[in-house]
Design an enzyme around this catalytic site. Structure first.
Site, mmCIF file in Angstrom:
data_model
loop_
_atom_site.group_PDB
_atom_site.id
_atom_site.type_symbol
_atom_site.label_atom_id
_atom_site.label_comp_id
_atom_site.label_asym_id
_atom_site.label_seq_id
_atom_site.Cartn_x
_atom_site.Cartn_y
_atom_site.Cartn_z
ATOM 1 N N SER A 1 0.810 -1.222 0.000
ATOM 2 C CA SER A 1 0.000 0.000 0.000
ATOM 3 C C SER A 1 0.842 1.271 0.000
ATOM 4 O O SER A 1 0.313 2.368 -0.207
ATOM 5 C CB SER A 1 -0.926 0.021 1.220
ATOM 6 O OG SER A 1 -0.181 0.008 2.425
ATOM 7 N N ASP B 1 4.419 11.306 9.940
ATOM 8 C CA ASP B 1 2.971 11.339 9.753
ATOM 9 C C ASP B 1 2.211 11.179 11.065
ATOM 10 O O ASP B 1 1.067 10.741 11.075
ATOM 11 C CB ASP B 1 2.536 10.244 8.772
ATOM 12 C CG ASP B 1 2.854 8.845 9.284
ATOM 13 O OD1 ASP B 1 3.466 8.718 10.362
ATOM 14 O OD2 ASP B 1 2.478 7.864 8.606
ATOM 15 N N CYS C 1 -9.626 22.560 27.243
ATOM 16 C CA CYS C 1 -9.046 22.777 25.918
ATOM 17 C C CYS C 1 -9.028 21.432 25.209
ATOM 18 O O CYS C 1 -9.794 20.527 25.553
ATOM 19 C CB CYS C 1 -7.648 23.389 26.025
ATOM 20 S SG CYS C 1 -6.438 22.314 26.844
ATOM 21 N N CYS D 1 -2.712 8.740 7.081
ATOM 22 C CA CYS D 1 -3.000 8.378 5.686
ATOM 23 C C CYS D 1 -3.720 7.039 5.574
ATOM 24 O O CYS D 1 -4.570 6.858 4.704
ATOM 25 C CB CYS D 1 -1.696 8.332 4.893
ATOM 26 S SG CYS D 1 -0.944 9.951 4.626
#
Length: 389
Positions: free
Chosen positions: A71, A132, A334, A192
């Protein structure tokens, strides 16, 4: 050891670079002598490494411990079918040396951690963040800031990408924490594998990272100074946003040192501040205990999801004394609990925070416990005080 002097073969190979006034012979020599670290050899790291090797960079460091999967192949252009199952770092080094045999490659087949990051990053001139995940991005950002290493940042998701240059050698330069003070909830920031990404997008942004790196090496002024570039690859709309420095950014705290850099999950927490567990918060709601709820996130975060209460962005907390209901506890929240802890600490420094709490884990913990936002939102009045009835 890389020689400072360009060889005759290199003069021929990089003739088109050398003919540029902005680079010239001296610039190409700088490129040859540069030591560039690429953290993450995936969609962004592959094109960045490929073009920097082609440009004549003398030394490239690669940090990567992952294995090539099928992939990966639609976007990680250093790899092919025969590489599936190999370590990315070894396959990438082999391909780069085919392109640039003179290249010196330093391989770090590890995951970047608190324990090894300082030793690795300190060896290089410029760092490219091709990771990532948020944990790595905060760690890289914080260390580059303290070590005064220019950092080329990029991030991609589906059809959108971002690019910036963080250079803490200059006091006016912003950094990742000015953009994102704390890590957003996982559901709002899928990787991703979960959200998908069009294959050419990391190619575009990896190449732009390489371009910014070469400009830094050759002292070519960048149009990205103080700006964040955002691009939508569907519409091809590209925008440059001016970024304001966040003077509450803990990296600008007086006396901040390398020893203060900690993992995001415990980043910059003031242990003297009272932390309110989400379970206790929910029990207060059930019991209709009177308290004032204050959201210190940005307008943009609040538009995505809000649990209600009075909205006072962190930068405005010091001026909110007129809004405080001193007769009831104050609960700040927060995204993760970092900024709400800072808000409580600010009030304490003003002598107003004795009855204040930071919601531990913030919105992320509320979401983890599947707390319905609308069920809480409607229970507070315009001042953020719980409605008794």
């Amino acid at each position: 050891m890389v020689s400072n002097k360009l060889t005759n073969d290199e003069l021929k190979r990089y003739a088109r670079h050398i003919s540029l006034n902005e680079i010239g012979l001296s610039g190409q020599q700088k490129i040859k002598n540069a030591r560039i670290l690429i953290i993450g050899v995936g969609g962004l790291g592959c094109p960045a490494a490929l073009y920097l090797a082609a440009a004549g960079i003398g030394t490239i460091g690669l940090v990567e411990n992952d294995v090539i999967e099928e992939s990966n192949l639609h976007r990680q252009i250093l790899f092919g079918n025969l590489d599936v199952g190999r370590k990315k770092i070894h396959a990438a080094a082999d391909k780069l040396l085919l392109l640039a045999p003179q290249l010196n490659i330093e391989k770090f087949p590890v995951r970047l951690t608190q324990e090894n990051a300082v030793e690795i990053i300190s060896k290089f001139d410029i760092v490219i963040d091709s990771t990532d995940n948020f944990e790595a991005k905060y760690l890289i950002n914080d260390l580059c800031h303290v070590l005064l290493k220019p950092l080329i940042y990029a991030s991609i998701n589906q059809f959108d990408g971002q690019l910036a240059v963080f250079d803490s050698r200059f006091e006016t330069s912003f950094n990742y924490r000015d953009l994102f003070p704390s890590k957003p909830p996982h559901v709002l920031s899928p990787n991703c594998a979960e959200a998908g990404v069009i294959g050419v997008l990391p190619g575009l942004f990896g190449c732009m990272q390489a371009n910014e790196t070469i400009k830094l090496i050759c002292d070519i002024p960048s149009g990205l100074s103080g700006k964040l570039l955002c691009m939508d690859s569907i519409t091809l709309e590209t925008r440059l946003f001016n970024v304001k420095l966040d003077y509450l950014n803990p990296l600008r705290r007086p006396g901040f040192t390398l020893h203060d850099v900690t993992e995001e999950k415990s980043n910059f927490i003031n242990t003297s501040v009272q932390q309110l567990e989400v379970t206790t918060f929910l029990s207060w709601l059930k019991l209709k205990k009177q308290f004032q709820l204050i959201d210190v996130r940005s307008d943009e975060e609040r538009q995505v999801i809000s649990y209600g209460g009075l909205h006072v962005p962190l930068i405005n907390v010091k001026g909110m004394s007129v809004s405080i209901r001193s007769e009831v506890p104050l609960v700040f929240y927060c995204a993760s609990g970092n900024r709400s802890t800072q808000a409580c600490a600010m009030l304490e420094s003003m002598g107003l925070g004795k009855n204040s709490y930071s919601l531990k884990g913030g919105v992320m913990e509320l979401m983890r416990q599947n707390t319905e936002a609308t069920q809480i939102f409607r229970r507070f009045d315009q001042h953020g005080v719980l409605i008794a009835t």
